[in-house]
Design a protein around this motif. Structure first.
Motif, PDB file in Angstrom:
ATOM      1  N   ALA A 169       0.870  -1.202   0.023  1.00 60.70           N
ATOM      2  CA  ALA A 169       0.094  -0.013  -0.008  1.00 60.70           C
ATOM      3  C   ALA A 169       1.092   1.184  -0.028  1.00 60.70           C
ATOM      4  O   ALA A 169       1.144   1.823   1.175  1.00 60.70           O
ATOM      5  CB  ALA A 169      -0.826  -0.025   1.317  1.00 60.70           C
ATOM      6  N   THR A 170       1.320   1.655  -1.237  1.00 60.96           N
ATOM      7  CA  THR A 170       2.327   2.649  -1.073  1.00 60.96           C
ATOM      8  C   THR A 170       1.956   4.028  -1.536  1.00 60.96           C
ATOM      9  O   THR A 170       2.570   4.857  -1.902  1.00 60.96           O
ATOM     10  CB  THR A 170       3.314   2.370  -2.379  1.00 60.96           C
ATOM     11  N   ASN A 171       0.595   4.268  -1.623  1.00 59.38           N
ATOM     12  CA  ASN A 171      -0.096   5.549  -1.658  1.00 59.38           C
ATOM     13  C   ASN A 171      -1.284   5.588  -0.953  1.00 59.38           C
ATOM     14  O   ASN A 171      -1.984   4.444  -0.417  1.00 59.38           O
ATOM     15  CB  ASN A 171      -0.459   5.673  -3.095  1.00 59.38           C
ATOM     16  N   ALA A 172      -2.128   6.752  -0.736  1.00 60.67           N
ATOM     17  CA  ALA A 172      -3.364   7.031   0.126  1.00 60.67           C
ATOM     18  C   ALA A 172      -4.232   5.980  -0.387  1.00 60.67           C
ATOM     19  O   ALA A 172      -5.111   5.622   0.594  1.00 60.67           O
ATOM     20  CB  ALA A 172      -3.673   8.196   0.088  1.00 60.67           C
ATOM     21  N   HIS A 173      -4.515   5.868  -1.684  1.00 61.95           N
ATOM     22  CA  HIS A 173      -5.544   5.222  -2.134  1.00 61.95           C
ATOM     23  C   HIS A 173      -5.667   3.565  -1.569  1.00 61.95           C
ATOM     24  O   HIS A 173      -6.513   3.116  -1.245  1.00 61.95           O
ATOM     25  CB  HIS A 173      -5.730   5.137  -3.735  1.00 61.95           C
ATOM     26  N   ALA A 174      -4.466   3.043  -1.692  1.00 62.53           N
ATOM     27  CA  ALA A 174      -4.256   1.614  -1.337  1.00 62.53           C
ATOM     28  C   ALA A 174      -4.268   1.576   0.221  1.00 62.53           C
ATOM     29  O   ALA A 174      -4.940   0.454   0.739  1.00 62.53           O
ATOM     30  CB  ALA A 174      -2.950   1.221  -1.866  1.00 62.53           C
ATOM     31  N   ALA A 175      -3.855   2.387   1.020  1.00 66.87           N
ATOM     32  CA  ALA A 175      -3.924   2.327   2.223  1.00 66.87           C
ATOM     33  C   ALA A 175      -5.391   2.565   2.867  1.00 66.87           C
ATOM     34  O   ALA A 175      -5.843   1.672   3.832  1.00 66.87           O
ATOM     35  CB  ALA A 175      -2.985   3.567   3.125  1.00 66.87           C
ATOM     36  N   ARG A 176      -6.014   3.462   2.276  1.00 70.89           N
ATOM     37  CA  ARG A 176      -7.520   3.502   2.558  1.00 70.89           C
ATOM     38  C   ARG A 176      -8.429   1.968   2.598  1.00 70.89           C
ATOM     39  O   ARG A 176      -9.199   1.886   3.400  1.00 70.89           O
ATOM     40  CB  ARG A 176      -8.330   4.497   1.734  1.00 70.89           C
ATOM     41  N   ALA A 177      -8.117   1.406   1.534  1.00 75.12           N
ATOM     42  CA  ALA A 177      -8.657   0.171   1.339  1.00 75.12           C
ATOM     43  C   ALA A 177      -8.656  -0.800   2.503  1.00 75.12           C
ATOM     44  O   ALA A 177      -9.502  -1.321   3.019  1.00 75.12           O
ATOM     45  CB  ALA A 177      -8.516  -0.250  -0.117  1.00 75.12           C
ATOM     46  N   SER A 178      -7.481  -0.853   2.931  1.00 74.16           N
ATOM     47  CA  SER A 178      -7.246  -1.766   4.129  1.00 74.16           C
ATOM     48  C   SER A 178      -7.699  -1.220   5.412  1.00 74.16           C
ATOM     49  O   SER A 178      -8.268  -1.840   6.082  1.00 74.16           O
ATOM     50  CB  SER A 178      -5.830  -1.894   4.099  1.00 74.16           C
ATOM     51  N   LEU A 179      -7.442   0.028   5.616  1.00 75.35           N
ATOM     52  CA  LEU A 179      -7.709   0.699   6.887  1.00 75.35           C
ATOM     53  C   LEU A 179      -9.213   0.702   7.055  1.00 75.35           C
ATOM     54  O   LEU A 179      -9.703   0.386   8.227  1.00 75.35           O
ATOM     55  CB  LEU A 179      -7.291   1.940   7.052  1.00 75.35           C
ATOM     56  N   ALA A 180      -9.944   0.661   5.865  1.00 79.11           N
ATOM     57  CA  ALA A 180     -11.505   0.860   6.085  1.00 79.11           C
ATOM     58  C   ALA A 180     -12.117  -0.265   6.436  1.00 79.11           C
ATOM     59  O   ALA A 180     -13.253  -0.332   6.983  1.00 79.11           O
ATOM     60  CB  ALA A 180     -12.042   1.479   4.811  1.00 79.11           C
ATOM     61  N   ALA A 181     -11.464  -1.349   6.062  1.00 83.39           N
ATOM     62  CA  ALA A 181     -11.884  -2.745   6.446  1.00 83.39           C
ATOM     63  C   ALA A 181     -11.759  -3.137   7.997  1.00 83.39           C
ATOM     64  O   ALA A 181     -12.239  -4.383   8.438  1.00 83.39           O
ATOM     65  CB  ALA A 181     -11.188  -4.013   5.671  1.00 83.39           C
ATOM     66  N   LEU A 182     -11.045  -2.205   8.736  1.00 81.03           N
ATOM     67  CA  LEU A 182     -10.804  -2.789  10.019  1.00 81.03           C
ATOM     68  C   LEU A 182     -12.002  -2.249  10.928  1.00 81.03           C
ATOM     69  O   LEU A 182     -12.731  -1.293  10.530  1.00 81.03           O
ATOM     70  CB  LEU A 182      -9.537  -1.820  10.575  1.00 81.03           C
ATOM     71  N   PRO A 183     -12.219  -2.791  12.087  1.00 76.92           N
ATOM     72  CA  PRO A 183     -13.277  -2.569  12.982  1.00 76.92           C
ATOM     73  C   PRO A 183     -12.951  -1.017  13.472  1.00 76.92           C
ATOM     74  O   PRO A 183     -11.832  -0.609  13.765  1.00 76.92           O
ATOM     75  CB  PRO A 183     -13.199  -3.665  14.226  1.00 76.92           C
ATOM     76  N   ALA A 184     -13.926  -0.212  14.004  1.00 76.65           N
ATOM     77  CA  ALA A 184     -13.887   1.076  14.595  1.00 76.65           C
ATOM     78  C   ALA A 184     -13.061   1.151  15.712  1.00 76.65           C
ATOM     79  O   ALA A 184     -13.160   0.249  16.538  1.00 76.65           O
ATOM     80  CB  ALA A 184     -15.292   1.757  14.976  1.00 76.65           C
ATOM     81  N   GLY A 185     -11.996   1.881  15.759  1.00 75.62           N
ATOM     82  CA  GLY A 185     -11.203   2.034  16.770  1.00 75.62           C
ATOM     83  C   GLY A 185     -10.318   1.103  17.349  1.00 75.62           C
ATOM     84  O   GLY A 185      -9.462   1.097  18.303  1.00 75.62           O
ATOM     85  N   ARG A 186     -10.060   0.147  16.516  1.00 71.15           N
ATOM     86  CA  ARG A 186      -9.291  -1.205  16.569  1.00 71.15           C
ATOM     87  C   ARG A 186      -8.012  -1.300  15.805  1.00 71.15           C
ATOM     88  O   ARG A 186      -7.302  -2.198  15.774  1.00 71.15           O
ATOM     89  CB  ARG A 186      -9.922  -2.314  16.624  1.00 71.15           C
ATOM     90  N   GLY A 187      -7.696  -0.208  15.132  1.00 73.87           N
ATOM     91  CA  GLY A 187      -6.296  -0.237  14.310  1.00 73.87           C
ATOM     92  C   GLY A 187      -5.301   0.560  14.736  1.00 73.87           C
ATOM     93  O   GLY A 187      -5.430   1.813  15.261  1.00 73.87           O
ATOM     94  N   VAL A 188      -3.898  -0.171  15.060  1.00 67.44           N
ATOM     95  CA  VAL A 188      -2.803   0.500  15.114  1.00 67.44           C
ATOM     96  C   VAL A 188      -2.055   0.586  13.880  1.00 67.44           C
ATOM     97  O   VAL A 188      -1.576  -0.639  13.261  1.00 67.44           O
ATOM     98  CB  VAL A 188      -1.940  -0.285  16.376  1.00 67.44           C
ATOM     99  N   TRP A 189      -2.082   1.824  13.275  1.00 70.09           N
ATOM    100  CA  TRP A 189      -1.711   2.087  12.002  1.00 70.09           C
ATOM    101  C   TRP A 189       0.123   2.327  11.928  1.00 70.09           C
ATOM    102  O   TRP A 189       0.226   3.404  12.444  1.00 70.09           O
ATOM    103  CB  TRP A 189      -2.309   2.998  11.318  1.00 70.09           C
ATOM    104  N   VAL A 190       0.835   1.530  11.104  1.00 71.50           N
ATOM    105  CA  VAL A 190       2.235   1.912  10.858  1.00 71.50           C
ATOM    106  C   VAL A 190       2.123   2.544   9.479  1.00 71.50           C
ATOM    107  O   VAL A 190       1.926   1.760   8.324  1.00 71.50           O
ATOM    108  CB  VAL A 190       3.169   0.849  10.954  1.00 71.50           C
ATOM    109  N   ALA A 191       2.539   3.791   9.361  1.00 77.66           N
ATOM    110  CA  ALA A 191       2.700   4.697   8.221  1.00 77.66           C
ATOM    111  C   ALA A 191       3.781   5.430   7.918  1.00 77.66           C
ATOM    112  O   ALA A 191       4.567   5.545   8.882  1.00 77.66           O
ATOM    113  CB  ALA A 191       1.269   5.379   8.290  1.00 77.66           C
ATOM    114  N   GLY A 192       3.947   5.665   6.741  1.00 77.66           N
ATOM    115  CA  GLY A 192       5.165   6.797   6.445  1.00 77.66           C
ATOM    116  C   GLY A 192       6.200   6.183   5.524  1.00 77.66           C
ATOM    117  O   GLY A 192       6.255   5.077   5.388  1.00 77.66           O
ATOM    118  N   GLY A 193       6.824   7.133   4.939  1.00 77.72           N
ATOM    119  CA  GLY A 193       8.154   6.732   3.889  1.00 77.72           C
ATOM    120  C   GLY A 193       8.413   7.581   3.069  1.00 77.72           C
ATOM    121  O   GLY A 193       8.398   8.961   3.513  1.00 77.72           O
TER     122      GLY A 193
END
Length: 485
Positions: free
Chosen positions: A354-378
């Motif tokens: 997921a090297t751009n915002a569009h790809a990251a959104r697809a994965s993050l949106a599938a998580l239950p509300a409030g249950r994601g610890v997101w490792v991001a950046g580069g």
């Protein structure tokens, strides 16, 4: 230039695809000069290619342009590493020097072959390309065809074409490759989606979008579209007479579309009785192994990719049973929503691709509300992240930022998710960056959470590739104290 065997060709960029281009061109009898901005790449090419070609190193982009134009060649085959706005391409255009991608070279080589040419099924998109091309190759293989995934993945397509022995090619094309691809006439084609990316390479979003749209040019049977933007691309494309426009939808398909009814992926485009019925291609259960996120639901983008792959395969005449078998057999590939492990009821997912915002959104949106610890950046590549953070803020428990371009993400989080705690890993020690990031994520996660590496950025600031970044994440997770579930 009467043919490639009579030509003097400059190959710009001596990585894997560049060396493959040199191999094929010298076999055809061309005189070849190889040029690269990296002295190490030149030395590696000299070790691999010997004295068959003249090899030159250029210190920077201006020197690269000087070396290529001074060679007096008939043609340049140019690496995707050379941006559209580079001095080389702008000066080559002004000088009338033809510039091809390695993909264009492969197509030209295929036209001179005496054997039956394989059909090309081509695809592009900001996200989902590698998943879709893997699904497509798997479906074609299930139909009994020799059909490797090539282009932006796997063995360089020019080498595969030169070696022969294939029935069809599943061809993933980046916008970089499409920019210098001029005559490929695929049997069927699709652009999966378009979102801002690689603006630094193309110079503008409009230029990036136009490069993606080239995938439809000269298509002979079916142009597959997925939304209003890609449908407009199809309508504007110069295609072969008789080529059809075929849509994919995440809902009930109309005539001329593939879609999904309840849990069944179905076809009302290539099914002979499409006016009254739909052909069943697969079920969501056939994609369940591609759903590692909590809840077990198949993400919508995975279903969309499967429909696009099925549409290309059906355009080639593949039966419905092969679509089912191919989707079941497809293993998902590395670093794309890949389950690493579960520890202490915390799920660890590697989505380094997921090297751009569009790809990251697809994965993050599938998580239950409030249950994601997101490792991001580069490496942000000039991107902004306000829309992404605004859309997924409710999914986040915490964020761990890595990379050299942390500021755009940090600022977007401050604006749109001010209550979400953010931990930053300093960029100095790149060898330990993922160890520190994983340790921080482990401290922040609670039972039932998911730690998701979905960087929304490129990897080249601290890692050799997105694969190396994902491997480092997985290794750091496995090195955590305690036993995995």
């Amino acid at each position: 230039m009467s043919g490639l065997g009579d030509a003097h060709v400059v190959v710009v960029g001596l990585g894997t695809s560049g060396r493959a281009a040199v191999d094929v061109l010298t076999t055809l009898g061309a005189r070849v000069t190889g040029v690269d901005r990296s002295e190490a790449a030149v030395e590696a090419a000299r070790a691999a290619l010997g004295s068959r070609v003249e090899l030159l190193a250029a210190a920077d982009d201006a020197a690269l342009a000087d070396a290529v134009l001074a060679a007096g060649a008939d043609l340049a085959v140019v690496s995707p590493g050379v941006p559209a706005t580079s001095p080389l391409l702008t000066r080559a255009q002004a000088a009338g020097l033809p510039c091809w991608s390695e993909v264009e070279l492969a197509w030209q080589v295929q036209q001179t072959a005496t054997t039956t040419a394989p059909a090309w099924l081509t695809l592009t998109g900001t996200n989902g390309k590698t998943t879709t091309v893997g699904m497509l190759s798997s479906i074609l293989t299930a139909a009994g065809l020799r059909a490797p995934a090539v282009g932006n993945v796997g063995t360089p397509v020019v080498q595969v074409v030169a070696d022969g022995g294939v029935d069809a090619l599943a061809v993933e094309l980046s916008s970089f490759q499409l920019h210098l691809t001029h005559s490929v006439a695929p049997e069927a084609s699709v652009c999966l989606n378009v979102a801002p990316d690689h603006i630094d390479w193309h110079g503008s979003f409009a230029a990036y979008r136009d490069a993606k749209a080239r995938v439809y040019e000269r298509t002979r049977k079916a142009c597959v579209y997925t939304d209003a933007t890609t449908r407009a691309m199809v309508e504007q494309a110069d295609v072969a007479e008789g080529a059809r426009a075929v849509g994919t939808v995440l809902g009930t398909p109309a005539v001329g579309e593939l879609g999904i009814v309840e849990d069944v992926l179905c076809d009302r485009a290539f099914e002979p009785r499409r006016q009254t019925t739909a052909a069943s291609l697969a079920t969501l259960a056939d994609l369940a192994h591609l759903a590692p996120l909590p809840g077990g639901q198949v993400p919508g983008h995975v279903v969309a990719d499967a429909l696009a792959a099925a549409a290309l395969a059906r355009a080639h005449g593949v039966p419905a049973a092969a679509v089912t078998a191919g989707l079941r057999a497809y293993d998902g590939g590395r670093h794309r929503i890949e389950l690493v492990t579960t520890r202490g009821d915390v799920t660890w997912i590697d989505d380094s691709k997921a090297t751009n915002a569009h790809a990251a959104r697809a994965s993050l949106a599938a998580l239950p509300a409030g249950r994601g610890v997101w490792v991001a950046g580069g490496l942000a590549k000039g991107a902004t992240f306000d829309e992404l953070v605004r859309d997924v803020a409710d999914r986040l428990r915490a964020v761990v930022l890595i990379g050299v371009d942390r500021a755009p993400l940090r600022e977007a989080l401050a604006r749109h998710a001010p209550d979400v705690p953010v931990t930053e890993v300093e960029a100095g020690d790149t060898g330990e960056v993922m160890t520190h990031a994983v340790s921080a994520a482990a401290r922040l996660a609670r039972p039932g959470d998911t730690v998701l590496l979905a960087p929304a950025c490129a990897s080249m600031d601290q890692f050799a590739s997105y694969g190396a970044r994902g491997d480092a994440f997985a290794a750091a997770v496995r090195a955590l104290p305690g036993e995995p579930a």
